[in-house]
Design a protein around this motif. Structure first.
Motif, PDB file in Angstrom:
ATOM      1  N   ALA A 287     -10.197  -7.932   5.584  1.00  0.00           N
ATOM      2  CA  ALA A 287      -9.807  -6.274   5.587  1.00  0.00           C
ATOM      3  C   ALA A 287      -8.383  -5.593   5.680  1.00  0.00           C
ATOM      4  O   ALA A 287      -8.053  -4.611   5.094  1.00  0.00           O
ATOM      5  CB  ALA A 287     -10.621  -6.142   7.368  1.00  0.00           C
ATOM      6  N   LYS A 288      -7.565  -6.806   5.843  1.00  0.00           N
ATOM      7  CA  LYS A 288      -6.111  -6.287   6.579  1.00  0.00           C
ATOM      8  C   LYS A 288      -5.914  -6.423   4.659  1.00  0.00           C
ATOM      9  O   LYS A 288      -5.415  -5.490   4.413  1.00  0.00           O
ATOM     10  CB  LYS A 288      -5.162  -7.102   7.101  1.00  0.00           C
ATOM     11  N   ALA A 289      -6.613  -7.082   4.030  1.00  0.00           N
ATOM     12  CA  ALA A 289      -6.007  -7.738   2.482  1.00  0.00           C
ATOM     13  C   ALA A 289      -6.741  -6.798   1.689  1.00  0.00           C
ATOM     14  O   ALA A 289      -5.626  -5.693   1.109  1.00  0.00           O
ATOM     15  CB  ALA A 289      -6.170  -8.782   1.982  1.00  0.00           C
ATOM     16  N   LEU A 290      -7.704  -5.971   2.002  1.00  0.00           N
ATOM     17  CA  LEU A 290      -8.445  -5.095   1.238  1.00  0.00           C
ATOM     18  C   LEU A 290      -7.723  -4.041   1.336  1.00  0.00           C
ATOM     19  O   LEU A 290      -7.355  -2.448   0.695  1.00  0.00           O
ATOM     20  CB  LEU A 290     -10.140  -4.921   1.680  1.00  0.00           C
ATOM     21  N   LEU A 291      -7.316  -3.740   2.408  1.00  0.00           N
ATOM     22  CA  LEU A 291      -6.538  -1.855   3.181  1.00  0.00           C
ATOM     23  C   LEU A 291      -5.449  -1.874   2.162  1.00  0.00           C
ATOM     24  O   LEU A 291      -4.548  -0.827   2.114  1.00  0.00           O
ATOM     25  CB  LEU A 291      -6.298  -1.564   4.773  1.00  0.00           C
ATOM     26  N   ASN A 292      -3.902  -3.726   2.461  1.00  0.00           N
ATOM     27  CA  ASN A 292      -2.889  -3.633   1.932  1.00  0.00           C
ATOM     28  C   ASN A 292      -3.256  -3.100   0.737  1.00  0.00           C
ATOM     29  O   ASN A 292      -2.476  -2.709  -0.305  1.00  0.00           O
ATOM     30  CB  ASN A 292      -2.258  -4.714   2.149  1.00  0.00           C
ATOM     31  N   ARG A 293      -4.119  -4.241  -0.378  1.00  0.00           N
ATOM     32  CA  ARG A 293      -4.450  -3.732  -1.751  1.00  0.00           C
ATOM     33  C   ARG A 293      -4.480  -1.820  -2.491  1.00  0.00           C
ATOM     34  O   ARG A 293      -3.847  -1.522  -2.507  1.00  0.00           O
ATOM     35  CB  ARG A 293      -6.133  -4.630  -2.346  1.00  0.00           C
ATOM     36  N   MET A 294      -5.937  -1.636  -1.410  1.00  0.00           N
ATOM     37  CA  MET A 294      -6.523   0.045  -0.915  1.00  0.00           C
ATOM     38  C   MET A 294      -4.888   0.915  -1.243  1.00  0.00           C
ATOM     39  O   MET A 294      -4.441   1.435  -1.273  1.00  0.00           O
ATOM     40  CB  MET A 294      -6.966   0.528   0.004  1.00  0.00           C
TER      41      MET A 294
ATOM     42  N   LYS B 122      -1.188   0.185  -1.396  1.00  0.00           N
ATOM     43  CA  LYS B 122      -0.432  -0.307  -2.577  1.00  0.00           C
ATOM     44  C   LYS B 122      -1.481   0.093  -4.175  1.00  0.00           C
ATOM     45  O   LYS B 122      -0.164   1.259  -4.903  1.00  0.00           O
ATOM     46  CB  LYS B 122      -0.572  -1.391  -3.887  1.00  0.00           C
ATOM     47  N   ILE B 123      -2.413   0.986  -4.173  1.00  0.00           N
ATOM     48  CA  ILE B 123      -2.638   1.482  -5.863  1.00  0.00           C
ATOM     49  C   ILE B 123      -2.953   2.965  -4.994  1.00  0.00           C
ATOM     50  O   ILE B 123      -2.128   3.491  -6.008  1.00  0.00           O
ATOM     51  CB  ILE B 123      -4.286   1.041  -5.748  1.00  0.00           C
ATOM     52  N   ALA B 124      -2.742   3.567  -3.862  1.00  0.00           N
ATOM     53  CA  ALA B 124      -2.278   4.599  -3.845  1.00  0.00           C
ATOM     54  C   ALA B 124      -0.799   4.945  -3.928  1.00  0.00           C
ATOM     55  O   ALA B 124      -0.802   5.985  -4.296  1.00  0.00           O
ATOM     56  CB  ALA B 124      -2.981   4.880  -1.878  1.00  0.00           C
ATOM     57  N   GLU B 125       0.082   3.803  -3.326  1.00  0.00           N
ATOM     58  CA  GLU B 125       1.719   4.016  -3.456  1.00  0.00           C
ATOM     59  C   GLU B 125       1.546   4.153  -5.286  1.00  0.00           C
ATOM     60  O   GLU B 125       2.737   4.895  -6.103  1.00  0.00           O
ATOM     61  CB  GLU B 125       2.111   3.243  -3.075  1.00  0.00           C
ATOM     62  N   GLU B 126       0.683   3.296  -6.215  1.00  0.00           N
ATOM     63  CA  GLU B 126       0.744   3.136  -7.862  1.00  0.00           C
ATOM     64  C   GLU B 126       0.625   4.440  -7.844  1.00  0.00           C
ATOM     65  O   GLU B 126       2.022   4.988  -9.527  1.00  0.00           O
ATOM     66  CB  GLU B 126       0.104   2.463  -7.473  1.00  0.00           C
ATOM     67  N   ARG B 127      -0.399   5.450  -7.729  1.00  0.00           N
ATOM     68  CA  ARG B 127      -0.895   6.672  -7.571  1.00  0.00           C
ATOM     69  C   ARG B 127      -0.113   7.718  -8.131  1.00  0.00           C
ATOM     70  O   ARG B 127       0.089   9.253  -7.884  1.00  0.00           O
ATOM     71  CB  ARG B 127      -2.378   7.121  -7.088  1.00  0.00           C
ATOM     72  N   GLY B 128       0.748   7.930  -6.874  1.00  0.00           N
ATOM     73  CA  GLY B 128       2.022   9.105  -6.623  1.00  0.00           C
ATOM     74  C   GLY B 128       1.785   9.286  -5.748  1.00  0.00           C
ATOM     75  O   GLY B 128       2.083  10.313  -4.426  1.00  0.00           O
ATOM     76  N   GLU B 129       0.854   8.895  -4.459  1.00  0.00           N
ATOM     77  CA  GLU B 129       0.558   9.222  -3.537  1.00  0.00           C
ATOM     78  C   GLU B 129       1.233   8.248  -2.015  1.00  0.00           C
ATOM     79  O   GLU B 129       1.320   6.909  -1.924  1.00  0.00           O
ATOM     80  CB  GLU B 129      -1.170   9.099  -2.795  1.00  0.00           C
ATOM     81  N   THR B 130       1.746   9.379  -1.230  1.00  0.00           N
ATOM     82  CA  THR B 130       2.785   8.680  -0.081  1.00  0.00           C
ATOM     83  C   THR B 130       1.948   8.602   1.682  1.00  0.00           C
ATOM     84  O   THR B 130       1.315   9.599   0.826  1.00  0.00           O
ATOM     85  CB  THR B 130       3.684   9.689   0.263  1.00  0.00           C
ATOM     86  N   ARG B 131       1.755   7.810   1.977  1.00  0.00           N
ATOM     87  CA  ARG B 131       1.592   7.405   3.557  1.00  0.00           C
ATOM     88  C   ARG B 131       2.372   8.667   4.202  1.00  0.00           C
ATOM     89  O   ARG B 131       3.000   8.564   4.136  1.00  0.00           O
ATOM     90  CB  ARG B 131       1.517   6.568   3.754  1.00  0.00           C
TER      91      ARG B 131
END
Length: 175
Positions: free
Chosen positions: A9-16, A18-27
């Protein structure tokens, strides 16, 4: 949950993430997101700022007439509403005396067709049509009604039966 499930679950969250950061979305953290939402709601008029209350915001109660008129104006229904208003408010526009003897029959292309119950009332309405048009322009706006077509009463038909005589029919037979 086992430790393996937590890691996946943690790995999936980290992948998501990373994908969001590549799209330009910030946390954004939750507290910051709450402040952003409150600021946006204030701009839209949904929530009053913490200081003094704002008069006339979108959340204040409004009269139904204001809402309907604003909606009809925004959707371009003003002409159709005015047409219905002429027929619905005929008594108010022309007065009770005239409305008792002259009824609107139709409204097409800025022409109101009015049927009167006697020829004298038809003549009277023809004479008053200019003042009535002025009043309709003042009440509903100019260009809604441009012509009032006045019709007299429906005359009785003297053509009864299959065999009727052609011609002008009866004249002064009442005395």
């Amino acid at each position: 949950m086992s430790e393996e499930e937590l890691d996946s679950a943690k790995a999936l969250l980290n992948r998501m993430r990373k994908i969001a950061e590549e799209r330009g979305e910030t946390r954004i953290d939750a507290a910051r997101m709450e402040r952003v939402k409150k600021r946006q709601a204030t701009r839209r008029g949904f929530a009053a700022p913490q200081g003094k209350p704002v008069e006339g915001s979108a959340r204040d109660p409004h009269a139904i007439g204001e809402i309907v008129s604003r909606m009809s104006k925004s959707r371009g229904w003003n002409t159709q509403v005015a047409v219905g208003s002429v027929l619905g408010r005929w008594t108010e526009l022309v007065g009770e005396d005239v409305a008792a003897h002259c009824k609107p029959e139709s409204f097409e292309d800025t022409v109101v067709v009015v049927r009167c119950d006697s020829t004298s009332w038809a003549t009277q309405l023809r004479l008053l049509s200019h003042q009535i048009l002025k009043k309709i322009d003042a009440e509903l706006g100019s260009g809604i009604v441009t012509v009032i077509k006045v019709l007299g009463p429906n005359a009785p038909s003297w053509r009864h039966g299959l065999r009727s005589v052609a011609g002008r029919g009866p004249r002064d037979t009442y005395g």
